[in-house]
Scaffold this active site. Structure first.
Site, short mmCIF file in Angstrom:
data_model
loop_
_atom_site.label_atom_id
_atom_site.label_comp_id
_atom_site.label_asym_id
_atom_site.label_seq_id
_atom_site.Cartn_x
_atom_site.Cartn_y
_atom_site.Cartn_z
CB SER A 191 5.53 -4.32 -2.91
OG SER A 191 4.55 -4.39 -1.90
N GLY B 246 0.84 -1.20 0.00
CA GLY B 246 0.00 0.00 0.00
C GLY B 246 0.87 1.24 0.00
CG LEU B 247 -0.87 4.80 -1.75
CD1 LEU B 247 -2.00 5.83 -1.68
CD2 LEU B 247 0.10 5.10 -2.89
CB SER B 248 4.35 6.33 1.86
OG SER B 248 4.96 6.85 3.00
N GLY B 249 2.20 5.58 4.42
CA GLY B 249 1.22 6.15 5.35
C GLY B 249 -0.11 5.42 5.36
CB SER B 250 -1.61 2.73 3.29
OG SER B 250 -0.55 1.79 3.29
N GLY B 251 -0.65 2.40 6.45
CA GLY B 251 -0.80 1.63 7.69
C GLY B 251 -0.11 0.28 7.69
CE LYS B 252 3.85 0.05 3.02
NZ LYS B 252 3.43 1.46 2.95
N1 LIG Z 1 10.56 8.15 -3.19
C1 LIG Z 1 10.01 7.39 -2.22
N2 LIG Z 1 8.87 6.70 -2.48
C2 LIG Z 1 8.32 5.94 -1.52
N3 LIG Z 1 8.81 5.80 -0.25
C3 LIG Z 1 9.96 6.48 0.04
C4 LIG Z 1 10.58 7.30 -0.91
N4 LIG Z 1 11.68 7.85 -0.32
C5 LIG Z 1 11.75 7.40 0.92
N5 LIG Z 1 10.71 6.57 1.17
C6 LIG Z 1 10.55 5.81 2.43
O1 LIG Z 1 10.86 4.45 2.09
C7 LIG Z 1 9.80 3.59 2.47
C8 LIG Z 1 9.38 2.67 1.31
O2 LIG Z 1 10.32 1.66 1.12
P1 LIG Z 1 9.86 0.31 0.44
O3 LIG Z 1 11.07 -0.56 0.43
O4 LIG Z 1 8.65 -0.21 1.10
O5 LIG Z 1 9.49 0.79 -1.05
S1 LIG Z 1 9.27 -0.09 -2.37
O6 LIG Z 1 8.52 -1.29 -1.98
O7 LIG Z 1 10.59 -0.44 -2.91
O8 LIG Z 1 8.52 0.77 -3.30
C9 LIG Z 1 8.63 4.45 2.83
O9 LIG Z 1 8.09 3.83 3.99
P2 LIG Z 1 6.52 3.74 4.30
O10 LIG Z 1 6.09 5.15 4.53
O11 LIG Z 1 6.49 2.91 5.55
O12 LIG Z 1 5.82 3.08 3.16
C10 LIG Z 1 9.19 5.83 3.05
O13 LIG Z 1 9.39 6.05 4.44
N1 LIG Z 2 -6.81 1.22 10.50
C1 LIG Z 2 -5.55 1.66 10.56
N2 LIG Z 2 -4.55 0.81 10.29
C2 LIG Z 2 -3.27 1.23 10.31
N3 LIG Z 2 -2.87 2.50 10.60
C3 LIG Z 2 -3.83 3.39 10.88
C4 LIG Z 2 -5.20 3.03 10.86
N4 LIG Z 2 -5.92 4.11 11.17
C5 LIG Z 2 -5.03 5.11 11.37
N5 LIG Z 2 -3.76 4.68 11.21
C6 LIG Z 2 -2.54 5.53 11.39
O1 LIG Z 2 -1.94 5.72 10.10
C7 LIG Z 2 -0.51 5.82 10.21
C8 LIG Z 2 0.10 4.77 9.30
O2 LIG Z 2 1.51 4.84 9.34
P1 LIG Z 2 2.43 3.61 8.99
O3 LIG Z 2 1.95 2.38 9.68
O4 LIG Z 2 3.85 4.03 9.21
O5 LIG Z 2 2.14 3.43 7.41
P2 LIG Z 2 3.04 2.76 6.29
O6 LIG Z 2 3.89 1.71 6.94
O7 LIG Z 2 2.06 2.19 5.31
O8 LIG Z 2 3.86 3.88 5.71
C9 LIG Z 2 -0.16 5.58 11.67
O9 LIG Z 2 0.04 6.83 12.30
C10 LIG Z 2 -1.44 4.89 12.23
O10 LIG Z 2 -1.65 5.13 13.59
#
Ligand SMILES: Nc1ncnc2c1ncn2[C@@H]1O[C@H](COP(=O)(O)OS(=O)(=O)O)[C@@H](OP(=O)(O)O)[C@H]1O
Ligand SMILES: Nc1ncnc2c1ncn2[C@@H]1O[C@H](COP(=O)(O)OP(=O)(O)O)[C@@H](O)[C@H]1O
Length: 197
Positions: free
Chosen positions: A106, A32-38
């Site tokens: 991914s 999922g997207l960055s910040g989606s909750g993975k």
């Molecule tokens: N350009 C760019 N695009 C997306 N994400 C970025 C980027 N630069 C740094 N980050 C940080 O790296 C985390 C994503 O790494 P991943 O290994 O999950 O990415 S991927 O699967 O290869 O697309 C991602 O973590 P999450 O926010 O937890 O998803 C970001 O913190």
């Molecule tokens: N149902 C939910 N599942 C997961 N995270 C949630 C949910 N609702 C709100 N959140 C919040 O969204 C944010 C997700 O961040 P994070 O887990 O680091 O996402 P990712 O790993 O996809 O980048 C956290 O601050 C978390 O508390």
């Protein structure tokens, strides 16, 4: 590229390790997207399973990029190689009898399918952590969307780099609508239905 290499069988089988641990081993692949909750969901679920006596481990994008994959960036080829290496790593963890939660953006369907194909049926459970870009951007837990919008980060997923939605995931969690607790319950229910827990 490697040649003259011969596969060695292991003296302890995956089945024996699973029997000793008292459960099956498999990969929960959170995409999922960055910040989606993975990461949040992978860690919350893993904590619960650990308390319940299961052998568990989290492979997380940010962490793996600090070590094993520190040589990779965010262009399409590097993301592909990132997921390929994680797939192979996850396969080793499954072979070791561990329930493995992999949390990686991914973004490419083909790369996720390649990981699925590395594993046996029922060993790869794709969890689509679905969340509107708008919500992810509002959460912006690491301030990265702001940096991307301001032009300080390029190739940022959802901003100027694509995310291909899973076409047929085993589980979809809508974190816009579900609480963390509800999300964990949905995943555990699926695992129980499949006889994995
Ligand atoms: N350009 C760019 N695009 C997306 N994400 C970025 C980027 N630069 C740094 N980050 C940080 O790296 C985390 C994503 O790494 P991943 O290994 O999950 O990415 S991927 O699967 O290869 O697309 C991602 O973590 P999450 O926010 O937890 O998803 C970001 O913190
Ligand atoms: N149902 C939910 N599942 C997961 N995270 C949630 C949910 N609702 C709100 N959140 C919040 O969204 C944010 C997700 O961040 P994070 O887990 O680091 O996402 P990712 O790993 O996809 O980048 C956290 O601050 C978390 O508390």
């Amino acid at each position: 590229m490697s040649s003259n290499i011969v596969w060695h069988g292991s003296s302890v089988s995956k089945k024996e390790r699973q029997n000793k641990n008292g459960h099956k081993s498999f990969v929960l692949w959170f995409t999922g997207l960055s910040g989606s909750g993975k990461s949040t969901l992978a860690n919350a679920l893993t904590r619960e399973l650990f308390e319940d006596g299961k052998a568990v481990y989290v492979l997380d994008g940010d962490n793996i990029r600090h070590g094993l994959n520190k040589d990779l960036g965010f262009g399409a080829a590097d993301r592909k190689e990132n997921i390929r290496r994680i797939g192979e790593t996850a396969k080793l963890f499954v072979d070791a009898g561990v329930i493995t939660a992999a949390a990686f953006i991914s973004p490419y369907q083909e790369d996720r399918e390649n990981v699925r194909n590395l594993l046996e049926e029922d060993e790869f459970i794709e969890v689509y952590v679905k969340c509107r870009l708008e919500t992810c951007e509002k959460r912006d837990p690491k301030g990265l969307y702001k940096k991307a919008r301001d032009g300080h980060i390029t190739n940022f997923t959802g901003v100027d780099s694509p995310y291909e939605e899973p076409s047929d995931p085993e589980i979809t969690i809508e974190t816009d609508n579900h609480s963390i607790e509800q999300s964990i319950t949905l995943i555990k229910t699926h695992l129980k239905e499949k006889g994995l827990l």
